[in-house]
Write a protein that holds these residues in place. Structure first.
Motif, PDB file in Angstrom:
ATOM      1  N   ALA A 143       0.750  -1.214   0.286  1.00  0.00           N
ATOM      2  CA  ALA A 143      -0.355   0.018   0.093  1.00  0.00           C
ATOM      3  C   ALA A 143       0.998   1.342   0.011  1.00  0.00           C
ATOM      4  O   ALA A 143       1.846   1.296   0.829  1.00  0.00           O
ATOM      5  CB  ALA A 143      -0.481   0.285   1.134  1.00  0.00           C
ATOM      6  N   PRO A 144       0.570   2.056  -0.782  1.00  0.00           N
ATOM      7  CA  PRO A 144       1.494   3.839  -0.595  1.00  0.00           C
ATOM      8  C   PRO A 144       0.916   4.006   0.271  1.00  0.00           C
ATOM      9  O   PRO A 144       0.491   4.031   1.113  1.00  0.00           O
ATOM     10  CB  PRO A 144       0.226   4.251  -1.733  1.00  0.00           C
ATOM     11  CG  PRO A 144      -0.693   3.679  -2.257  1.00  0.00           C
ATOM     12  CD  PRO A 144      -0.545   2.611  -1.667  1.00  0.00           C
ATOM     13  N   GLY A 145       2.556   4.464   1.090  1.00  0.00           N
ATOM     14  CA  GLY A 145       2.782   5.345   1.814  1.00  0.00           C
ATOM     15  C   GLY A 145       3.822   4.534   3.447  1.00  0.00           C
ATOM     16  O   GLY A 145       3.641   4.615   4.167  1.00  0.00           O
ATOM     17  N   LEU A 146       3.428   3.365   2.825  1.00  0.00           N
ATOM     18  CA  LEU A 146       4.492   1.648   3.866  1.00  0.00           C
ATOM     19  C   LEU A 146       5.530   1.817   3.238  1.00  0.00           C
ATOM     20  O   LEU A 146       5.766   1.499   2.022  1.00  0.00           O
ATOM     21  CB  LEU A 146       3.584   0.306   3.461  1.00  0.00           C
ATOM     22  CG  LEU A 146       2.207   1.352   4.820  1.00  0.00           C
ATOM     23  CD1 LEU A 146       1.642  -0.291   4.818  1.00  0.00           C
ATOM     24  CD2 LEU A 146       2.279   1.207   6.241  1.00  0.00           C
ATOM     25  N   ARG A 147       6.241   1.430   4.129  1.00  0.00           N
ATOM     26  CA  ARG A 147       7.973   1.436   3.765  1.00  0.00           C
ATOM     27  C   ARG A 147       8.482   0.024   4.145  1.00  0.00           C
ATOM     28  O   ARG A 147       7.862  -0.226   5.744  1.00  0.00           O
ATOM     29  CB  ARG A 147       8.811   2.188   4.383  1.00  0.00           C
ATOM     30  CG  ARG A 147       8.475   3.572   3.596  1.00  0.00           C
ATOM     31  CD  ARG A 147       9.646   5.016   4.462  1.00  0.00           C
ATOM     32  NE  ARG A 147      10.186   4.414   5.335  1.00  0.00           N
ATOM     33  CZ  ARG A 147      10.929   5.493   6.768  1.00  0.00           C
ATOM     34  NH1 ARG A 147      10.568   6.365   5.941  1.00  0.00           N
ATOM     35  NH2 ARG A 147      11.369   5.276   7.850  1.00  0.00           N
ATOM     36  N   ALA A 148       9.347  -0.696   3.527  1.00  0.00           N
ATOM     37  CA  ALA A 148       9.505  -2.029   3.507  1.00  0.00           C
ATOM     38  C   ALA A 148      10.326  -2.176   5.622  1.00  0.00           C
ATOM     39  O   ALA A 148      11.547  -2.908   5.127  1.00  0.00           O
ATOM     40  CB  ALA A 148      10.375  -2.577   2.701  1.00  0.00           C
ATOM     41  N   ASN A 149      11.113  -1.037   6.304  1.00  0.00           N
ATOM     42  CA  ASN A 149      11.226  -1.147   7.662  1.00  0.00           C
ATOM     43  C   ASN A 149      10.806  -1.003   9.126  1.00  0.00           C
ATOM     44  O   ASN A 149       9.651  -0.426   8.778  1.00  0.00           O
ATOM     45  CB  ASN A 149      13.170  -0.771   7.338  1.00  0.00           C
ATOM     46  CG  ASN A 149      12.476   0.885   7.512  1.00  0.00           C
ATOM     47  OD1 ASN A 149      11.871   0.840   8.323  1.00  0.00           O
ATOM     48  ND2 ASN A 149      13.005   1.753   6.293  1.00  0.00           N
ATOM     49  N   ALA A 150      11.178  -1.130   9.598  1.00  0.00           N
ATOM     50  CA  ALA A 150      10.375  -1.441  11.013  1.00  0.00           C
ATOM     51  C   ALA A 150      10.574   0.020  11.774  1.00  0.00           C
ATOM     52  O   ALA A 150       9.370   1.026  12.210  1.00  0.00           O
ATOM     53  CB  ALA A 150      11.389  -1.701  11.809  1.00  0.00           C
ATOM     54  N   GLU A 151      11.326   1.477  11.252  1.00  0.00           N
ATOM     55  CA  GLU A 151      10.918   2.366  11.582  1.00  0.00           C
ATOM     56  C   GLU A 151       9.740   2.927  10.667  1.00  0.00           C
ATOM     57  O   GLU A 151       9.286   3.834  11.523  1.00  0.00           O
ATOM     58  CB  GLU A 151      12.524   3.375  10.843  1.00  0.00           C
ATOM     59  CG  GLU A 151      13.440   3.077  11.485  1.00  0.00           C
ATOM     60  CD  GLU A 151      14.852   3.769  11.484  1.00  0.00           C
ATOM     61  OE1 GLU A 151      14.534   4.999  12.319  1.00  0.00           O
ATOM     62  OE2 GLU A 151      14.987   4.356  10.172  1.00  0.00           O
ATOM     63  N   ALA A 152       9.334   2.616   9.582  1.00  0.00           N
ATOM     64  CA  ALA A 152       7.653   3.139   8.959  1.00  0.00           C
ATOM     65  C   ALA A 152       6.835   2.401  10.049  1.00  0.00           C
ATOM     66  O   ALA A 152       5.869   3.628   9.967  1.00  0.00           O
ATOM     67  CB  ALA A 152       7.611   2.174   7.521  1.00  0.00           C
ATOM     68  N   VAL A 153       6.419   1.951  10.690  1.00  0.00           N
ATOM     69  CA  VAL A 153       6.179   2.113  11.786  1.00  0.00           C
ATOM     70  C   VAL A 153       5.436   2.620  13.309  1.00  0.00           C
ATOM     71  O   VAL A 153       5.580   2.170  14.463  1.00  0.00           O
ATOM     72  CB  VAL A 153       5.564   0.425  11.595  1.00  0.00           C
ATOM     73  CG1 VAL A 153       3.766   0.276  10.456  1.00  0.00           C
ATOM     74  CG2 VAL A 153       6.399  -0.895  12.448  1.00  0.00           C
ATOM     75  N   ASP A 154       7.118   3.061  13.656  1.00  0.00           N
ATOM     76  CA  ASP A 154       7.914   3.245  15.049  1.00  0.00           C
ATOM     77  C   ASP A 154       7.745   2.676  16.136  1.00  0.00           C
ATOM     78  O   ASP A 154       7.552   3.184  16.912  1.00  0.00           O
ATOM     79  CB  ASP A 154       6.727   4.653  15.223  1.00  0.00           C
ATOM     80  CG  ASP A 154       6.769   5.860  14.085  1.00  0.00           C
ATOM     81  OD1 ASP A 154       7.964   6.149  13.340  1.00  0.00           O
ATOM     82  OD2 ASP A 154       6.144   6.503  13.963  1.00  0.00           O
ATOM     83  N   THR A 155       8.352   1.164  15.283  1.00  0.00           N
ATOM     84  CA  THR A 155       9.193   0.608  16.012  1.00  0.00           C
ATOM     85  C   THR A 155      10.904   0.788  16.794  1.00  0.00           C
ATOM     86  O   THR A 155      10.936   0.667  15.739  1.00  0.00           O
ATOM     87  CB  THR A 155       8.262  -1.160  15.984  1.00  0.00           C
ATOM     88  OG1 THR A 155       8.178  -1.619  16.633  1.00  0.00           O
ATOM     89  CG2 THR A 155       9.075  -1.530  14.705  1.00  0.00           C
TER      90      THR A 155
END
Length: 180
Positions: free
Chosen positions: A36-48
């Motif tokens: 989906a647009p706006g999602l990146r493939a690393n953990a920083e994208a979801v602030d974990t």
């Protein structure tokens, strides 16, 4: 005999439906959502901060090495008596010593050995302290300020007595972002 055939056919229909749902539709839906647009493939994208996120460049703290190729996880399954494992560890030790400008005997074990999953965000306080001068120099930040950031992102022993204190590299690098 008719009842047994009906039950077998009903079981096969259920098997077929569940195979399509769990083996085709669900994985396809997960794949579509992950793109989906706006999602990146690393953990920083979801602030974990539960996953190690290595960054490029010398201005960042380096997490433990991974035996797997990102974004996968996994260990090498090689023991400490394996010659190939020994060679990999020796190469990592020389690389870390060169990057940090120290003798190889000062390089902590966690700097050269991968965690079981390859995703562990924690490093030892000794490995973090070894990296402080380089990170401070590369970012133009005072070493004492960087040491304060390391202390702020050091987790104590689990339950107060299990394991050793560790520094969360992902959280520390984000704090370093803010300090720059």
């Amino acid at each position: 005999m008719n009842a047994i055939v009906k039950q077998c056919l009903a079981g096969l229909r259920v098997l077929l439906v569940l195979t399509v749902i769990t083996g085709v539709l669900y994985p396809a839906a997960v794949w579509v959502v992950s793109r989906a647009p706006g999602l990146r493939a690393n953990a920083e994208a979801v602030d974990t901060t539960l996953v190690a996120v290595p960054r490029d460049g010398d201005g960042w703290f380096v997490p433990r090495p991974s035996a797997a190729t990102p974004p996968a996880s996994g260990g090498s399954n090689k023991g400490e008596r394996n010659a190939e494992h020994d060679a990999v560890v020796a190469g990592r030790r020389a690389a870390v010593a060169g990057r940090e400008g120290v003798a190889e005997d000062r390089v902590p074990a966690d700097a050269v050995t991968a965690s079981a999953s390859g995703l562990d965000p924690h490093i030892s306080t000794a490995y973090a302290e070894l990296q402080v001068p380089r990170v401070a120099r590369e970012n133009g930040v005072d070493e004492d300020r960087v040491r304060d950031l390391v202390a702020e992102h050091t987790d104590g022993r689990s339950l107060g007595f299990l394991g050793e204190p560790g520094v969360n590299v992902t959280a520390l690098n984000r704090a370093l972002d803010a300090a720059r």
